[in-house]
Write a protein that holds these residues in place. Structure first.
Motif, PDB file in Angstrom:
ATOM      1  N   SER A  93      -0.296  -6.657  -4.563  1.00 46.39           N
ATOM      2  CA  SER A  93       0.283  -6.926  -3.247  1.00 46.39           C
ATOM      3  C   SER A  93       1.773  -7.224  -3.393  1.00 46.39           C
ATOM      4  CB  SER A  93      -0.436  -8.079  -2.573  1.00 46.39           C
ATOM      5  OG  SER A  93      -0.074  -9.281  -3.165  1.00 46.39           O
ATOM      6  N   LYS A  94       2.133  -7.925  -4.483  1.00 45.01           N
ATOM      7  CA  LYS A  94       3.561  -8.210  -4.662  1.00 45.01           C
ATOM      8  C   LYS A  94       4.345  -6.913  -4.910  1.00 45.01           C
ATOM      9  CE  LYS A  94       3.308 -12.941  -5.314  1.00 45.01           C
ATOM     10  NZ  LYS A  94       3.431 -14.186  -5.991  1.00 45.01           N
ATOM     11  N   ASN A  95       3.743  -6.023  -5.705  1.00 44.44           N
ATOM     12  CA  ASN A  95       4.433  -4.765  -5.979  1.00 44.44           C
ATOM     13  C   ASN A  95       4.582  -3.918  -4.722  1.00 44.44           C
ATOM     14  OD1 ASN A  95       4.899  -5.207  -8.653  1.00 44.44           O
ATOM     15  ND2 ASN A  95       2.965  -4.322  -9.310  1.00 44.44           N
ATOM     16  N   CYS A  96       3.504  -3.844  -3.926  1.00 47.44           N
ATOM     17  CA  CYS A  96       3.573  -3.030  -2.714  1.00 47.44           C
ATOM     18  C   CYS A  96       4.558  -3.623  -1.729  1.00 47.44           C
ATOM     19  CB  CYS A  96       2.198  -2.924  -2.061  1.00 47.44           C
ATOM     20  SG  CYS A  96       1.151  -1.777  -2.929  1.00 47.44           S
ATOM     21  N   ARG A  97       4.594  -4.947  -1.670  1.00 49.36           N
ATOM     22  CA  ARG A  97       5.538  -5.607  -0.783  1.00 49.36           C
ATOM     23  C   ARG A  97       6.969  -5.227  -1.181  1.00 49.36           C
ATOM     24  NH1 ARG A  97       8.141 -10.491  -1.510  1.00 49.36           N
ATOM     25  NH2 ARG A  97       8.906 -11.475   0.394  1.00 49.36           N
ATOM     26  N   ALA A  98       7.232  -5.288  -2.490  1.00 49.21           N
ATOM     27  CA  ALA A  98       8.574  -4.947  -2.966  1.00 49.21           C
ATOM     28  C   ALA A  98       8.906  -3.504  -2.626  1.00 49.21           C
ATOM     29  CB  ALA A  98       8.663  -5.177  -4.467  1.00 49.21           C
ATOM     30  N   ALA A  99       7.901  -2.608  -2.789  1.00 47.81           N
ATOM     31  CA  ALA A  99       8.149  -1.187  -2.504  1.00 47.81           C
ATOM     32  C   ALA A  99       8.497  -0.981  -1.046  1.00 47.81           C
ATOM     33  CB  ALA A  99       6.918  -0.372  -2.890  1.00 47.81           C
ATOM     34  N   ILE A 100       7.799  -1.703  -0.162  1.00 47.68           N
ATOM     35  CA  ILE A 100       8.067  -1.553   1.266  1.00 47.68           C
ATOM     36  C   ILE A 100       9.441  -2.134   1.621  1.00 47.68           C
ATOM     37  CG2 ILE A 100       7.353  -2.390   3.551  1.00 47.68           C
ATOM     38  CD1 ILE A 100       5.723  -0.045   2.579  1.00 47.68           C
ATOM     39  N   LEU A 101       9.742  -3.295   1.036  1.00 44.41           N
ATOM     40  CA  LEU A 101      11.050  -3.901   1.302  1.00 44.41           C
ATOM     41  C   LEU A 101      12.168  -2.956   0.892  1.00 44.41           C
ATOM     42  CD1 LEU A 101      10.651  -7.630   0.244  1.00 44.41           C
ATOM     43  CD2 LEU A 101      10.796  -6.673   2.529  1.00 44.41           C
ATOM     44  N   ASN A 102      11.872  -2.176  -0.139  1.00 44.16           N
ATOM     45  CA  ASN A 102      12.859  -1.251  -0.671  1.00 44.16           C
ATOM     46  C   ASN A 102      13.226  -0.161   0.331  1.00 44.16           C
ATOM     47  OD1 ASN A 102      14.462  -0.814  -2.790  1.00 44.16           O
ATOM     48  ND2 ASN A 102      12.974   0.356  -3.995  1.00 44.16           N
ATOM     49  N   VAL A 103      12.225   0.306   1.090  1.00 44.65           N
ATOM     50  CA  VAL A 103      12.491   1.398   2.029  1.00 44.65           C
ATOM     51  C   VAL A 103      12.711   0.887   3.450  1.00 44.65           C
ATOM     52  CG1 VAL A 103      11.233   3.133   0.723  1.00 44.65           C
ATOM     53  CG2 VAL A 103      10.032   1.806   2.443  1.00 44.65           C
ATOM     54  N   LYS A 104      12.525  -0.439   3.633  1.00 43.94           N
ATOM     55  CA  LYS A 104      12.528  -0.993   4.988  1.00 43.94           C
ATOM     56  C   LYS A 104      13.848  -0.721   5.711  1.00 43.94           C
ATOM     57  CE  LYS A 104      11.211  -5.271   7.263  1.00 43.94           C
ATOM     58  NZ  LYS A 104      11.033  -6.718   7.038  1.00 43.94           N
ATOM     59  N   ASN A 105      14.943  -0.790   4.991  1.00 40.39           N
ATOM     60  CA  ASN A 105      16.232  -0.637   5.652  1.00 40.39           C
ATOM     61  C   ASN A 105      16.834   0.755   5.469  1.00 40.39           C
ATOM     62  OD1 ASN A 105      16.285  -3.253   6.691  1.00 40.39           O
ATOM     63  ND2 ASN A 105      16.828  -4.028   4.666  1.00 40.39           N
ATOM     64  N   ALA A 106      15.987   1.697   5.022  1.00 43.35           N
ATOM     65  CA  ALA A 106      16.510   3.050   4.829  1.00 43.35           C
ATOM     66  C   ALA A 106      16.866   3.677   6.180  1.00 43.35           C
ATOM     67  CB  ALA A 106      15.462   3.900   4.114  1.00 43.35           C
ATOM     68  N   ASP A 107      17.750   4.649   6.130  1.00 43.84           N
ATOM     69  CA  ASP A 107      18.226   5.259   7.377  1.00 43.84           C
ATOM     70  C   ASP A 107      17.112   5.930   8.169  1.00 43.84           C
ATOM     71  OD1 ASP A 107      20.724   4.399   6.948  1.00 43.84           O
ATOM     72  OD2 ASP A 107      21.419   6.244   5.959  1.00 43.84           O
ATOM     73  N   TYR A 108      16.183   6.608   7.441  1.00 44.81           N
ATOM     74  CA  TYR A 108      15.153   7.319   8.194  1.00 44.81           C
ATOM     75  C   TYR A 108      14.224   6.348   8.905  1.00 44.81           C
ATOM     76  CZ  TYR A 108      12.420   6.450   3.984  1.00 44.81           C
ATOM     77  OH  TYR A 108      11.817   5.861   2.936  1.00 44.81           O
ATOM     78  N   VAL A 109      14.068   5.130   8.357  1.00 42.53           N
ATOM     79  CA  VAL A 109      13.243   4.136   9.045  1.00 42.53           C
ATOM     80  C   VAL A 109      13.959   3.678  10.310  1.00 42.53           C
ATOM     81  CG1 VAL A 109      12.227   1.854   8.871  1.00 42.53           C
ATOM     82  CG2 VAL A 109      12.071   3.425   6.961  1.00 42.53           C
ATOM     83  N   GLU A 110      15.262   3.436  10.161  1.00 41.05           N
ATOM     84  CA  GLU A 110      16.069   3.049  11.321  1.00 41.05           C
ATOM     85  C   GLU A 110      15.972   4.106  12.410  1.00 41.05           C
ATOM     86  OE1 GLU A 110      18.813   0.492  11.720  1.00 41.05           O
ATOM     87  OE2 GLU A 110      17.393  -0.564  10.424  1.00 41.05           O
ATOM     88  N   SER A 111      16.147   5.370  12.007  1.00 39.32           N
ATOM     89  CA  SER A 111      16.177   6.426  13.022  1.00 39.32           C
ATOM     90  C   SER A 111      14.803   6.618  13.636  1.00 39.32           C
ATOM     91  CB  SER A 111      16.708   7.730  12.425  1.00 39.32           C
ATOM     92  OG  SER A 111      15.930   8.095  11.332  1.00 39.32           O
TER      93      SER A 111
END
Lengths: 301, 327
Positions: free
Chosen positions: A179-197
């Protein structure tokens, strides 16, 4: 949702009709890098070999795994019994081959189960953040405060021996890490541009998680899965060795080893072959995992 | 710093409470009556009922749980079902063995792992490097009990140098220490190698070379010291793993440590001992993690924010960030 054809795409298709276009995706790039990594390929080869053994165990193994031939007991490796026999006259080669079926399928089930529980909780924690994150992570801290093997043993001790019990035990004890690893992975992409868009065009939260965030962190997650397979097989064998995993005569490698340990001074082959199976399988998963890590993210090397 | 330490120590309490609850639930779902393992087969129903009352097994689980928590906080982990002695005393009597083995294992792991890692980094991409890497992968993949059996075969059965089981002499410590040490060795080797490779490309190494420092001094004084930090931070994690792995290794070698204590208690359905032992290990484990975090902050004060402000509200964090950027 049907794919809409914009004029630009239509023009592009018309112009390049009949040609194949070479597109390089991150996945293809990773595969290209992986192919050049000899260690990783060796790992992959061993895993494929084990998979073949697991799937075709019925054809490969010359005997049934529980078949006892008393006349052949205590035989050292020979032409009839490649890995020798144990004290009940069971063919160790057959048992090891069937063991691949147990270890790989149970390992895979544990990994899937921990992804569905721990992984999803981690994804939710990472995506929602704030109080939800804090709650889930403190919950995981609680599990993580007990050393992993100890937790797994306590759970199997409470639930008893058996396949579902062992899967539960291993799943719960690997849940915090994953769960810690998956959380880190999600945090990693959370602020990516495609997520924003995507957010800007109004994509819902679950669609965002399942269609955008998870597929984009799949590389990192594949590395965990492979690494976790090795760790899970190790833990499974350890539990069986201590007698708190599966019940005999299940041909699980740890259990075969545990059955043979009483005879190992006089008949080392009873311990040697299951040990080698465990060792090589874990090694193969580790090698492939390292290779994948290098392939997906060369900077980590 | 005091506030930070205090916060971290206070954070231990809910975690340990959670662990207590977890262990208690595990006990509650365990089938089988502890009275069966305490009394002989031909005990009268009256005797059984009396014992159940005495152990407080008739009360609702919630009451039992709170009673247990209260006892734990006063340092009373209950009486062992099998020996009728206080669990805490038994654990404290056995913990030194585990501790000695763990520290011996860390020493062995570091003594072998650090030089191997440095050597492997210095000879990067040569056959020396690949041999060390392959060996370390092999050791990392080897489950503790397999390695233990291999070592017993070589050193006890064939050479007869060391005892296979028990602690009749201090020589009995060697094989368990080596077993655990070697499995952590690979981790130390790999961390040392990668961190050394990173350090050796830094500017200050080039400066040291430029001013004519000898290669040996560069490696030891400039590179190694800086490369050691990530290794040091992994020691705590390794000790944690070893405490868990102790159960297996102690069982194989028959060491009367805390791992074997818990293992035996599990087979005997001796719940107070299992609960107490696991709780004690969790306490030690959490304490080690705390010390590791504190030492991180002590080495690198910049890290403090990542531990302290974890539960701070988002608004506050944004404000703080803004203030920092203004400065």
């Amino acid at each position: 949702m049907a794919k809409r054809m914009t004029p630009a795409i239509a023009r592009f298709k018309k112009k390049h009709a009949g040609k194949t276009i070479q597109v390089s995706t991150p996945g293809k790039e990773a595969w290209r890098r992986l192919r050049r990594n000899r260690t990783a390929l060796l790992g992959l080869a061993i895993i494929l070999l084990m998979l073949i053994a697991a799937i075709f165990a019925g054809w490969i193994a010359p005997y049934e795994y529980q078949q006892q031939i008393y006349a052949d007991a205590y035989q050292t490796p020979n032409a009839r019994h490649l890995f020798g026999t144990d004290n009940f006259g069971r063919d160790l080669f057959s048992r090891c081959v069937y063991g691949a079926r147990y270890s790989l399928s149970l390992g895979l089930m544990c990994v899937i189960a921990s992804f569905l529980t721990g992984g999803m909780l981690g994804v939710i924690a990472g995506y929602f953040g704030g109080r939800v994150d804090n709650l889930i992570m403190r919950f995981m801290d609680m599990f993580q405060a007990i050393p992993q093997v100890m937790l797994a043993i306590s759970i199997t001790a409470a639930l008893g021996n058996g396949i579902p019990q062992m899967i539960t035990a291993i799943t719960v004890s690997t849940m915090p890490t994953i769960s810690k690893n998956c959380r880190a992975a999600i945090l990693n992409v959370k602020n990516a541009d495609y997520v924003e868009s995507s957010r800007a065009i109004g994509v819902g939260r679950w669609r965002m998680i399942f269609r955008h965030m998870i597929p984009n962190s799949v590389g990192v997650m594949v590395i965990f899965v492979v690494g976790l397979m090795g760790a899970t097989i190790n833990m499974m064998a350890s539990l069986s060795y201590l007698g708190v995993g599966l019940n005999p005569p299940t041909p699980e490698w740890g259990l075969i080893l545990s059955d043979g340990k009483g005879f190992f001074t006089a008949y080392p082959h009873m311990v040697l072959f299951p040990s080698l199976m465990i060792l090589f399988t874990i090694l193969a998963f580790n090698m492939l995992g390292d290779g994948l890590r290098d392939a997906f993210d060369p900077r980590l090397k | 710093m005091t506030k930070f330490v205090l916060r971290r120590v206070l954070l231990m309490i809910p975690i340990l409470l959670g662990v207590t609850l977890l262990i208690f639930i595990l006990r509650a779902v365990t089938p089988g009556d502890p009275v069966d393992s305490l009394l002989s087969q031909n005990a009268t129903p009256e005797q059984r009922a009396e014992l159940r009352e005495e152990l407080g097994l008739n009360d609702p689980l919630v009451i039992q749980f709170f009673r247990y928590v209260k006892d734990v906080f006063t340092g009373d982990l209950g009486l062992s079902y099998s020996t009728r002695q206080p669990v805490l005393g038994e654990i404290l009597g056995r913990f030194p063995y585990t501790l000695i083995i763990c520290f011996g294992a860390v020493t062995i792991g570091l003594l072998l792992g650090l030089p191997l890692g440095v050597f492997s980094a210095l000879k990067q991409y040569t056959w020396v490097d690949s041999t060390i890497l392959v060996l370390s992968m092999l050791f990392a993949a080897c489950p503790g009990f397999v390695l233990a059996l291999v070592l017993i075969t070589i050193f006890s059965v064939n050479l007869g140098w060391l005892p296979a089981v028990g602690l009749a002499s201090n020589l009995g410590y060697i094989l368990p220490m080596v077993t655990i040490g070697v499995s952590s060795l690979s981790r130390y080797t790999r961390i040392t190698r990668s961190s050394f490779l990173e350090v050796i490309r830094q500017d200050y190494i080039r400066t040291a070379r430029a001013k004519g420092q000898t290669e040996g001094k560069i490696i030891i004084r400039h590179a190694f010291r800086n490369a050691f930090i990530p290794v040091a931070s992994s020691i705590g994690i390794q000790i944690g793993h070893q405490l868990g792995g102790a159960l297996i290794v102690e069982t194989v070698f028959g060491i009367p440590g805390i791992g074997k204590y818990i293992g035996d208690a599990i087979t005997a359905r001796n719940f107070p001992s299992v609960q107490g032992g696991v709780l004690f290990l969790a306490f030690v484990f959490t304490l080690i993690n705390l010390l590791v975090d504190l030492s991180f902050v002590w080495i690198n004060p910049r890290l403090k924010s990542s531990f302290v402000y974890e539960s701070e509200s988002r608004e506050k964090r944004i404000l703080r960030k803004g203030a920092r950027e203004e400065r």
